[in-house]
Enzyme design. Sequence first.
Site, PDB file in Angstrom:
ATOM      1  N   LYS A   1     -13.689  -6.118  -4.211  1.00 60.83           N
ATOM      2  CA  LYS A   1     -13.538  -7.488  -3.700  1.00 60.83           C
ATOM      3  C   LYS A   1     -14.463  -8.364  -4.520  1.00 60.83           C
ATOM      4  CE  LYS A   1     -13.574 -10.224   0.525  1.00 60.83           C
ATOM      5  NZ  LYS A   1     -14.123 -11.445  -0.103  1.00 60.83           N
TER       6      LYS A   1
ATOM      7  N   ARG B   1      -3.529 -12.798   9.274  1.00 64.63           N
ATOM      8  CA  ARG B   1      -4.577 -11.808   9.138  1.00 64.63           C
ATOM      9  C   ARG B   1      -4.043 -10.523   9.743  1.00 64.63           C
ATOM     10  NH1 ARG B   1      -9.631 -12.865   7.782  1.00 64.63           N
ATOM     11  NH2 ARG B   1      -9.520 -15.092   8.188  1.00 64.63           N
TER      12      ARG B   1
ATOM     13  N   GLU C   1      -9.448  -1.609  -3.978  1.00 63.05           N
ATOM     14  CA  GLU C   1      -9.827  -2.456  -5.111  1.00 63.05           C
ATOM     15  C   GLU C   1     -11.181  -3.082  -4.836  1.00 63.05           C
ATOM     16  OE1 GLU C   1      -6.722  -5.352  -4.940  1.00 63.05           O
ATOM     17  OE2 GLU C   1      -5.311  -4.155  -6.102  1.00 63.05           O
TER      18      GLU C   1
ATOM     19  N   PHE D   1      -4.169  -9.859  -8.542  1.00 61.43           N
ATOM     20  CA  PHE D   1      -3.980  -8.733  -7.620  1.00 61.43           C
ATOM     21  C   PHE D   1      -2.672  -8.739  -6.843  1.00 61.43           C
ATOM     22  CE2 PHE D   1      -6.680 -11.852  -5.423  1.00 61.43           C
ATOM     23  CZ  PHE D   1      -5.939 -12.086  -4.274  1.00 61.43           C
TER      24      PHE D   1
END
Length: 598
Positions: free
Chosen positions: A276, A440, A274, A366
């Site tokens: 950013k 993360r 996608e 998203f």
Amino acid sequence: MLFLDLSKMLEEIEKEPSRLKMMTLASQILDKTNKKEVDVLIYLLLGQFGATYKEIDFGIAEKTIISALSKATGIDKEKINKELRKLGDLGLVGEQIISSKVQKSLFSKKLIVAEVYSSFEKLAKMGGKGSIADKTNILVQMINNANPIEAKYIIRIAQKNMRLGLANSTIIDSLSLKFLKDYKESNLEEFEKLKEDYGEDVERYLRYKFKEKIESKYNIYPDLGGIAKKLFEKGSNGLRDIGITPFVPVMPALAERLPSIGKIIEKLGKSIVEPKFDGFRLQCHYDGKEVKLFTRNLEDMSEIFPDAVETIKKSVKKYPIIFECEAIGYNEKEDKYYPFQVTMKRKRKYDIPGVSKQIPLRLVVFDIMYLKGSLIDKPLLERKQILENAMTPNKNLIFPENIYTDDVPRIQKFFERVLSEGNEGIMLKDPNAIYTAGARKFAWVKYKKSYSSRAKDTLDLLVMGYFSGKGQRSKFGIGALLVGSYNEKENRYESIAKLGSGLTEENLESLQKALSEIKETEKPKEYVSGINPHVWVRPKYVVEVLYDEITKSPTHLCAKDEMGGLALRFPRLIKIRSDKNKVQTSTTKEVLELFKSQ
DNA sequence: CCTGTCTGCCC
DNA sequence: ATTCTGC
DNA sequence: GCAGAATGGGCAGACAGG
């Protein structure tokens, strides 16, 4: 608990380099407290006031603390500033000053942890004319009642920076250690089974499992003080009823980064790709009546984006729901997104309707974390499907375009097109991964032009001066550099950025040596800069600097005649160019051309 | 009332 | 935001 | 690789002080 006792224990933690030992020390602090004050204690350890998602701010920081310290000790601010530049930590400065002072007044009263905390709460509530003076006075009072060690931590609390080398994760570790026995007893069966597999290591393994449990609760209920309190009240069972809840924000999933598309595909395989977008990340909660919006750092922005609230009420068909989007200023006439600096203007308290009209927001939705129940353990593909069935897109709310592929050249093309449309880069997502709240992980990987070794732009900039550092960097006397470009026409150097990221200890050491030889007491005549470093240096050394973008700047003066000032977004040091001299500095003209070509 | 400084929070 | 460092 | 702690530009808002 006495603040002095806490301070002494904090010092132990601070000295300790091993995180395992820090965990043990922190759990010993927990042993000394009770369910009434444990939340406060946890917040203090974190240097935070209240839950992560509703933290209080003080409205004071370094400068005001310096005033308070000056007022409390009678030492003038210039001297304190000098010490700060030397020691790199106002807390240490306070400690040193107080300890060199004559005997503490006999009438000073003992500080209690809960009282220190409530003094700060009181301070935080003050506002209006004269409030800085009042806040300063509260600090002065606390400092006057403090021993040197206490002063150090009071000052660090005021700065919301404890410098203990311990934060969230280690505190969760210490909670898991403290309540391990309790957890073991309520999971006896599991424990016996594990014992067979793990033998001696079973305790450690179980603690690890318990830690994961606490962490997963924290990630959907970002309040470590509150969680600790529940543990103290009900033991490990206290966490049972914590679930993902509308209007309590979830810790956002974070993306990893890799230097090439090829490497990302190697790691993730076939991915959802996608664009950013360069705006605000917003977490949206809606129960059919009310909408709440949280930023990446869980700040409540519901009042600030009334148009986004309306968009959500209009478009979202299923609820209660929690979903995530990027909110970007959108130029309807030209069918283009505004640059980040323009979208930033939407983060305001006044004239909201006016600016909303001028810079309308578009929500690019998203992900989804909740729809009548938690979805964070569902794979991305499934979440996406649920998401698209929950709302109807329109001009203010869209789903991002995406491709699903492992074809690197195809992704490269996508990347380039998306960049040409003004986006920051691309996100690649593992279609099977759960929503990795608070972590993360390689579930999401971002890719920007500046990560690529081939396509990135760098500049060779002159070191004009430097700023003294904080913490670890104070021993080098350098925390950041002031760098600039060369203006050929005017024969002068023009500041373009402060440079503090990317400096290694090796860099700092060699810079310290080199720059100490060429210090200037005054700003050199051929320098043009909107900001003054602590130390100016003669034009001599050149550094290679990577950046993401050149922006119009209110502070830096590169190309001031042509553009009123330019600066670098996300500047970082690549290399000290000892092979180059000042003549080879990138010119302002080059910078201007790069700026125009963006 | 205007301006500069400081702070907090977006990235 | 990016980056470095110690474990 | 994780966790923590250094560091960036730049915007709006709150205050202080002239």
